[in-house]
Every structure is written in structure tokens, then in C-alpha cells.
Design a protein around this motif. Structure first.
Motif, PDB file in Angstrom:
ATOM      1  N   UNK A   1     -94.310  10.737  84.363  1.00 10.84           N
ATOM      2  CA  UNK A   1     -94.873  12.152  84.945  1.00 10.84           C
ATOM      3  C   UNK A   1     -96.330  11.947  85.229  1.00 10.84           C
ATOM      4  N   UNK A   2     -97.240  12.590  86.054  1.00 11.24           N
ATOM      5  CA  UNK A   2     -98.522  12.649  86.274  1.00 11.24           C
ATOM      6  C   UNK A   2     -99.089  12.676  84.946  1.00 11.24           C
ATOM      7  N   UNK A   3    -100.086  11.954  84.601  1.00  9.00           N
ATOM      8  CA  UNK A   3    -100.782  11.900  83.149  1.00  9.00           C
ATOM      9  C   UNK A   3    -101.217  13.262  82.758  1.00  9.00           C
ATOM     10  N   UNK A   4    -101.551  14.189  83.510  1.00  6.67           N
ATOM     11  CA  UNK A   4    -101.745  15.328  83.146  1.00  6.67           C
ATOM     12  C   UNK A   4    -100.511  16.398  82.520  1.00  6.67           C
ATOM     13  N   UNK A   5     -99.220  15.868  83.027  1.00  2.90           N
ATOM     14  CA  UNK A   5     -98.179  16.459  82.716  1.00  2.90           C
ATOM     15  C   UNK A   5     -97.538  15.728  81.518  1.00  2.90           C
ATOM     16  N   UNK A   6     -98.233  14.697  80.919  1.00  2.00           N
ATOM     17  CA  UNK A   6     -97.620  14.136  79.852  1.00  2.00           C
ATOM     18  C   UNK A   6     -97.266  12.673  79.848  1.00  2.00           C
ATOM     19  N   UNK A   7     -97.738  12.068  81.195  1.00  6.06           N
ATOM     20  CA  UNK A   7     -97.709  10.544  81.516  1.00  6.06           C
ATOM     21  C   UNK A   7     -95.973  10.058  80.985  1.00  6.06           C
ATOM     22  N   UNK A   8     -95.970   8.881  80.277  1.00  5.76           N
ATOM     23  CA  UNK A   8     -94.736   8.446  80.084  1.00  5.76           C
ATOM     24  C   UNK A   8     -93.983   8.934  79.115  1.00  5.76           C
ATOM     25  N   UNK A   9     -92.722   9.366  79.394  1.00  5.32           N
ATOM     26  CA  UNK A   9     -91.899   9.824  78.258  1.00  5.32           C
ATOM     27  C   UNK A   9     -90.718   9.529  77.903  1.00  5.32           C
ATOM     28  N   UNK A  10     -90.253   8.639  77.302  1.00  7.81           N
ATOM     29  CA  UNK A  10     -91.197   8.527  75.911  1.00  7.81           C
ATOM     30  C   UNK A  10     -92.190   7.580  76.006  1.00  7.81           C
ATOM     31  N   UNK A  11     -93.331   7.354  75.217  1.00  9.87           N
ATOM     32  CA  UNK A  11     -94.213   6.314  75.681  1.00  9.87           C
ATOM     33  C   UNK A  11     -94.130   5.264  74.279  1.00  9.87           C
ATOM     34  N   UNK A  12     -93.283   5.198  73.271  1.00  5.41           N
ATOM     35  CA  UNK A  12     -93.017   4.449  72.511  1.00  5.41           C
ATOM     36  C   UNK A  12     -91.631   4.200  72.386  1.00  5.41           C
ATOM     37  N   UNK A  13     -91.355   2.782  72.478  1.00  7.64           N
ATOM     38  CA  UNK A  13     -90.066   2.351  72.340  1.00  7.64           C
ATOM     39  C   UNK A  13     -89.704   1.340  71.430  1.00  7.64           C
ATOM     40  N   UNK A  14     -88.738   1.457  70.506  1.00 11.38           N
ATOM     41  CA  UNK A  14     -88.500   0.494  69.605  1.00 11.38           C
ATOM     42  C   UNK A  14     -87.107  -0.310  69.974  1.00 11.38           C
ATOM     43  N   UNK A  15     -87.524  -1.555  70.195  1.00 12.63           N
ATOM     44  CA  UNK A  15     -86.466  -2.405  70.764  1.00 12.63           C
ATOM     45  C   UNK A  15     -86.010  -3.576  69.675  1.00 12.63           C
TER      46      UNK A  15
END
Lengths: 156, 456, 176
Positions: free
Chosen positions: C40-54
Motif C-alpha cells: 500500500x502507499x506508505x501513508x496507508x501502511x506500506x508493505x503488509x506484512x513487513x516482516x517475513x520469517x522463512x
């Protein structure tokens, strides 16, 4: 004074109506000599932001070489010109240009060609290539239609 | 001069049988449910969402460019919105229950609302918020879902298709514009109805239900309130009902029954066409953003201007035109007609004028955006599907250079018909033709305004 | 019969839509993990999720989509570079991270004023401990130059002389 019979009235109506339609077609289609200013090179800076172009209306003369420089201020926008078909995409910070020769007079909408948010389909501006014959013709046609219709249907 | 097209044996079989029409309704319901699901759960990007593309571009184009001008209220006959409510009301899906019995509380719609004012209000509400509705899938979905739930609720509490008759905003304007259509559903011979005691077309019988639109088919003189559901055609045991092909706009020649609520509907539609042409497809970004920023002070100003134009300014100008016509066109005979009556009667000119205005407006965005339909078919939710292989098709405006060429003749035809109607109305009221000139001027100014918005 | 059609439209259709999507997203036979990222646009939250565990060696399919404007996507450490996430279109990226570590991902198409802040982290865990190679020592240390020994008489000599030790103390102070 003899009163017109219904069939004479009907005949007159067809005549006037037919003449009106013919005149309208002439007004809309008759080729006209185009007198305009000398074609020149025009540089137009258009700024795009969600969801408008600045300036909203661009006026050029027929025959001008139009060089549009599109600058985006917030997200990636595009510009597509109806009727001329040219398009360009600009990122914020990286203006893009494209040029074309405005050989067709009239009013053409230009619109954003890269999905830029909800109001994207209504992000529209207008390019007017003077002399705007199409508008002039349609105005003339409107007047002709009004007068013609009044004459055709005017009877007590 | 009319031809009973429903008497053609094949067509008659199709109309008398319930399955063909029901199947179409089922298909429409399928797309309707798909649109709602796509709107609620699919991508918020409007141009990749089936709900937005197929409702506001595809369905709208079919409705205003084809169905209404050429087939009147045919959409009402296959509309999915009242369908579930009607099935619950009838406790039957296809074959009718004996005697046309309905399982509803059967309350009568309040007398005060037996007009199209609620539909006018509904349309204004949708139009006011259209900058948000047309571009936000979830809002479209909630709107459609809301319509359906209201329709179901109304079906269980009130008689028959009360929703369609008195509440549906779409029905409000397609009813008015269906007067232009070249088809009509009427009785073949009124004398047969006069001699028929039972009036099964209205009360219902073992063969079918009484008219869901609460209309007595025997007295239909105009398309406005007939939903072309053909229930009466199935129910009538005198074989006295038929669908005719007729001269376009024949309903506009009627001399009585012009109502103020219909006049206002015509004015509202015209005002909205002008407003949409300026706000949505004009080059003034400020207007669009204000229209979308619901709740801001700027939006309240916009809403105020919007409503004033629709309810006061344009009607006021029309009233002025009628009034000055009244003084100009000194009656030839000693006729006494009130301005109110003239207002309603002259409002007939708003039908061709408004319909052509909406056709011209719709042309300007439908052809440009129709190509969004192909990816939407392959990927209705915007989830990355590719059911038909068309998900990657790019946006391609179709013949955008042709749009001005189409808009001008369309508007001029509407203007010509409007002028003719205005002169006819003057004649009907015994005025001299001069009395129609202010209204003619009104029509001309509106047309020039629209041409200016599209072509200048 | 009509009832069956209605049932199909009202019940089977939604079930099919969600069912088909679930089937599309099912881990394939060879054990591919599917991860959905919404940009999403940064002011709407950016990446979602922004942490991935692989997990190292795990086959992963990233499905990136955007609901609003054009974004880009890049994971420099894993060699992923997607030029365009067009609104409403889903881009699929297959990758198999083999080295454990922390990899940053970011947006590469200007999407708003805070575009530079639109980033996230992929943490790849593995059997071997995460080895973060210490950074190379600065050049003056490699050359054995004693900064404190380079004294130029200044006009005003502060009481606390600048030195790398004093600088390190500053860092500690700011980190609090």
C-alpha cells in the motif's frame, strides 16, 4: 384566406424538416478553409497529481508541434491524448516528454493512463486545438435545429 | 400504428412460458452476487474489480445506450434485485402457486408516498455520492446489497413489487425515459377488459400473479409504470394482452397525467447530466476531489450547490420559462390553465432532452473504459486469476476520437424532439406557439451547455 | 430444479470463488510456501506484512499486489527485482533463499512522500547460526595510524580532546 389542409401542412413540414436536416449536415460536415496562426513549437508543462492535471486545459493552434512535458508530483501518472493517441508515463522526479503535431482541430480529452488511485478514470484534462471548428459547427447546427424545428412544428 | 410482436408464435411461446425469463433473471442474479462478492472481498483497485467494471461501465452502457431507448423498461423484467424477495413472497420460484396467492403481510404502501418522490430522493442520494460509489468497490457492493435487502424486506411487508414501484432509484428514471421506447405492453382491445368481470391480470389466477407493479394493464396508456415482467400476459385468460412495436416516443404525445414528481425527475436527471459532465469528465480537478472528499467543509458546499441545482435552480429556471411562456402565448381560445399544469405538461420535453443528454454523457466514458471488461472477466476479484486468458489485456480506449462525432447528433436529435413537443404542448393548451418559445430557449441553452462541456 | 439454480447462485458461487482461491494458493506438492504481500502507499501502511520469517532452502512464492498506486518490489540480497506492481494485478515471485540472514525489501516506484520508508525485512532462519561477518576495520586502524598522536596546536584547545574514544562515547550516548 384559405386554410391549409392537413396534407399541405404535412407536406410543408417535411419540406422544412428536410431542409433543416440538410443544413445541419452542411454545418457539421462542410469543409472549411482553416485560417489560423502560423504553426509554432509549443512547450507545455503539465503537472500531474492525484487526481488532476495542471493546467486542466491546454490551448494550442492547429499545426503547432506540441511538446508535452509531464511531471508527476506524487505517484506515477501517465498521459494519453484522445484522438491523437500519444501517451507517456512520468515518475515523480523524472519528467517525461512526448510530442505530436496538432493537425486536427477540436477539443480532445487527455487522461491518466496509469492506475493512480480511486479517481483515476476521472483524471481528465482537455486539449483544445484552435480554431475549434467542431464546437463552432455544433453551435451552428444547434441554432439551425432550433429554428428548423420551430418552423416545422409551428402551426396553430 | 403498432404491431403486436408478441403474437408471433415463437415469441408468444417464450413469453407465456416462465422458464426463459426466469433463466435470464437467474443469470443476472449470478452476476449480481459476483459483483457484490468482488466489491466486498476483491481488490480495491476499481478498474480491476468486476463489481465496478461490470456495474458502472458494462451494465450502465447496456442500460442507457440500448435497453432504455429501444426496449423501455425491459431491464425491470429481468432485474435480479427484487427476485429473491419475490420468490420468498410467492413461496415459489418458477411455477406460480394457485390463485396467485402471496405470502406477505401485504400492507399497502402509504398513500403519501405513492409517487416517485422517494425514487427522486434515492437517485439524488446516489448521484451526490457517486464520486465515491463509482470508484470504490466496497461502497458499490454495499449499495447493491442494501438495495437487495430493502427489496426483500419490502416484499415481505408490503404488497407485490412495492420496491420496484415506489423505491428503486433506477426504476424512477428508466420509467420516465421508457416513454421514448418503440415497444409497449398494452391490452389489445379495451372493450374486452370492460366486459371482463374478474380482471385476472390484476388479481391473479392459477396461471399467474396479479400485476406486481400494482398497475391495471387495461388502463395502461404509458410505459412509465409497466415493468415488462409479462406476468399479466401469462395471467390474462382473454388473450387480450400483447407487446407491441410502435412509433418511438408515442407516450410523450399523451395529453393528461403529467405529474409534478415526474417533472422533477426529468429536471433532476437533466441537472445531474450537466453536473456529471462538468465534475466527472471535465478538466477541473478541484471539483472532482471536492466531490470525493465526503465530510469535508468543501464537500458540504459541493453538496449544497448540487442539491440547489437539482431541486431549486434548474426547476426554477424551467418554471420561469413556463411562466413567461404563459404571458407570451396569449391563449387563442379562452383557456385558463394554471402555471402548475403547464409546468407538468411542458416537462415532457425533458424526457427526450434528458435521455439524449445521458446517452451523450455515457458515450464519453463508456467507450474509453469498456476494455476493462475483458480482464475483469478473467480476474473478477483482482486476485491474480486468469480464467479466460484475458487478464493481461491492457486498457485500450475504443475510438475516443469518434465520441464528439457521436455526441453532437445525439444531442441535436433530443433537442429537435424537445422543441417539437414544446410547440405541441402550447397548441394543446390553446396558447399561441409563441408561448413555447421560452421553453425552447431553455432546451437550447441546456444543449449548448452540454456541447460546451463536451466540445469546447 | 429452479431451487437448485438458486442454490448454485447464492451458495455455490461464493463457495467456488473462495474455494478456487484457496486451491490456487495451496502449497504445491513439492512444498512451496505461499506468502501474500499487499503493497500500500506508505501513508496507508506500506508493505503488509513487513516482516517475513522463512527457512533456508524453503521454496517460497511471494504474491504481491497493490490496492492503490503503482509500486515496485526489490530484495537486493536475494536478487529479486520487480519493476511494476500494477494496482489490481498480482505479481508472483518464486525464490528459494539458501543463505540464512536478514534481507531487506523495498519499493522501487515512487508511491508517495514516504516512498523511501516503504520497506520490510525477510528473516531467513537456518540450521547454521546466522553469521554476520564483522565489518572491515577502518583504514586508519589497518594502517596503524594513531589518530590521537596527530596533534596540531589549535587556537583554543577544548578540555575534552576529540579522539576516536571520545567519539565512541558520543555514539553510546546517542544510542540511549
Amino acid at each position: 384566406m384559405t386554410r391549409s389542409t392537413p396534407s399541405i401542412i404535412r407536406g410543408k413540414q417535411w419540406l422544412v424538416g428536410g431542409a433543416t436536416i440538410a443544413l445541419v449536415l452542411v454545418a457539421l460536415l462542410m469543409p472549411l478553409p482553416v485560417l489560423g496562426a502560423e504553426p509554432q513549437e509549443r512547450h507545455v508543462n503539465i503537472t500531474a497529481r492525484s487526481f488532476a492535471f495542471e493546467p486542466g486545459t491546454v490551448r494550442v493552434n492547429r499545426g503547432d508541434t506540441v511538446i508535452i512535458s509531464l511531471e508527476s508530483t506524487d505517484v506515477v501518472h501517465g498521459l494519453y491524448v484522445d484522438g491523437y493517441g500519444g501517451s507517456v508515463v512520468a515518475e515523480p522526479g523524472r519528467p517525461a516528454t512526448f510530442s505530436f503535431v496538432a493537425d486536427r482541430p477540436g477539443a480532445f480529452r487527455f487522461r491518466c493512463s496509469i492506475s493512480c488511485g480511486s479517481l483515476h478514470p476521472f483524471m481528465i484534462g482537455k486539449l483544445v486545438v484552435e480554431p475549434n471548428l467542431i464546437f463552432g459547427r455544433s453551435l451552428a447546427a444547434t441554432v439551425i435545429v432550433v429554428i428548423g424545428a420551430i418552423l416545422t412544428f409551428w402551426h396553430r | 400504428m403498432r404491431y403486436a410482436i408478441s403474437e408471433i408464435p415463437l415469441i408468444k411461446r417464450v413469453l407465456k412460458s416462465r422458464w426463459p425469463q426466469w433463466s435470464i433473471v437467474a443469470v443476472m442474479l449470478f452476476f449480481f452476487v459476483l459483483a457484490i462478492i468482488a466489491g466486498l472481498f476483491g481488490t480495491p483497485a476499481g478498474n480491476r474489480n468486476f463489481g465496478i467494471v461490470f456495474v458502472w461501465i458494462v451494465w450502465w452502457a447496456l442500460l442507457i445506450l440500448l435497453l432504455v431507448p429501444f426496449a423501455g423498461r425491459l431491464w425491470c423484467g429481468v432485474c435480479p434485485i427484487p427476485a429473491p424477495g419475490e420468490w420468498l413472497q410467492r413461496r415459489a420460484l418458477v411455477r406460480p402457486r394457485p390463485g396467485g396467492k402471496l405470502y406477505t403481510l401485504g400492507k399497502k404502501w402509504p398513500r403519501a408516498f405513492r409517487n416517485i418522490w422517494l425514487q427522486n430522493a434515492g437517485f439524488l442520494a446516489v448521484a451526490l455520492f457517486s464520486a465515491v460509489i463509482l470508484t470504490t468497490p466496497i461502497v458499490t457492493a454495499l449499495l447493491l446489497l442494501g438495495f437487495m435487502l430493502v427489496a426483500v424486506g419490502t416484499s415481505l411487508v408490503f404488497e407485490r413489487r412495492t420496491f420496484c414501484r415506489y423505491l428503486c432509484p433506477v426504476g424512477g428514471f428508466i420509467g420516465l425515459y421508457s416513454q421514448v421506447a418503440p415497444i409497449e405492453l398494452r391490452v389489445k382491445d379495451p372493450a374486452v377488459c370492460a366486459g371482463h368481470k374478474e380482471k385476472l391480470c390484476y388479481t391473479g389466477s392459477d396461471d399467474g400473479y396479479g400485476c406486481p407493479w400494482l398497475v391495471f394493464p387495461g388502463s395502461l396508456t404509458s410505459n412509465t409504470y409497466c415493468g415488462l415482467c409479462t406476468e399479466c400476459l401469462k395471467t390474462c385468460n382473454q388473450d387480450n394482452i400483447a407487446i407491441f412495436v410502435r412509433r418511438p416516443g408515442a407516450d410523450l404525445l399523451k395529453t393528461t397525467g403529467h405529474r409534478v414528481d415526474e417533472a422533477y425527475k426529468g429536471l433532476i436527471m437533466l441537472a445531474c447530466a450537466l453536473l456529471y459532465s462538468a465534475v466527472l469528465i471535465g478538466p477541473w480537478g478541484v471539483l472532482k476531489e471536492t466531490a470525493r472528499a465526503v465530510g469535508t467543509p468543501g464537500w458540504f458546499v459541493y453538496a449544497g450547490v448540487f442539491l440547489a441545482l437539482n431541486l431549486a435552480i434548474l426547476p426554477g429556471l424551467f418554471w420561469l420559462a413556463v411562466r413567461s411562456g404563459q404571458s407570451l402565448g396569449k391563449p387563442v381560445a379562452n383557456a385558463k390553465t394554471t402555471t402548475g399544469t403547464l409546468f407538468g405538461d411542458y416537462a415532457a420535453v425533458l424526457v427526450p432532452l434528458g435521455l439524449t443528454a445521458w446517452v451523450a454523457f455515457s458515450l464519453s466514458f463508456v467507450l474509453v473504459n469498456f476494455s476493462y471488461a475483458w480482464p475483469a472477466l478473467s480476474d473478477p476479484m483482482g486476485w491474480g486469476w486468469n480464467l479466460l486468458g484475458t487478464a493481461g489485456m491492457p486498457w485500450t480506449p475504443y475510438v475516443p476520437g469518434l465520441v464528439p462525432v457521436l455526441q453532437t447528433p445525439v444531442l441535436l436529435i433530443g433537442l429537435a424532439v424537445a422543441v417539437a413537443l414544446a410547440l405541441r404542448t402550447a397548441r394543446q393548451h390553446g396558447q399561441s406557439p409563441r408561448g413555447a418559445l421560452p421553453v425552447v430557449a431553455f432546451c437550447a441553452v441546456v444543449t449548448i451547455g452540454l456541447l460546451g462541456l463536451y466540445l469546447a | 430444479m429452479a431451487l437448485a439454480v438458486v442454490f448454485i447462485v447464492l451458495v455455490v458461487l461464493p463457495a467456488t470463488i473462495f474455494g478456487y482461491q484457496a486451491w490456487l494458493l495451496r502449497p504445491a506438492s513439492a512444498g512451496v510456501k505461499i506468502v501474500e504481500i499487499i503493497a500500500r502507499a506508505p501513508d496507508q501502511g506500506g508493505f503488509s506484512p513487513d516482516r517475513l520469517s522463512l527457512k533456508a532452502g524453503e521454496r517460497v512464492r511471494l504474491r504481491i499486489s497493490s490496492p492503490d498506486v503503482l509500486h515496485g518490489f526489490t530484495i537486493p540480497g536475494l536478487g529479486v527485482d520487480v519493476d511494476e506492481i500494477y494496482p489490481g494485478k498480482v505479481v508472483e515471485v518464486d525464490l528459494t533463499p539458501d543463505k540464512p540472514g536478514r534481507y531487506a525489501f523495498a519499493c522501487t516506484r515512487w508511491c508517495g512522500v514516504d516512498h523511501w520508508r516503504m520497506r520490510g525485512v525477510i528473516e531467513v532462519a537456518g540450521d547454521s547460526p546466522v553469521v554476520v561477518a564483522p565489518p572491515e576495520p577502518p583504514l586508519f586502524q589497518q594502517l596503524g595510524v594513531d589518530l590521537d598522536a596527530m596533534v596540531d596546536e589549535a587556537h583554543i584547545i577544548p578540555s575534552v580532546k576529540p579522539s576516536s574514544g571520545a567519539g565512541a562515547g558520543l555514539n553510546r550516548h546517542y544510542r540511549q
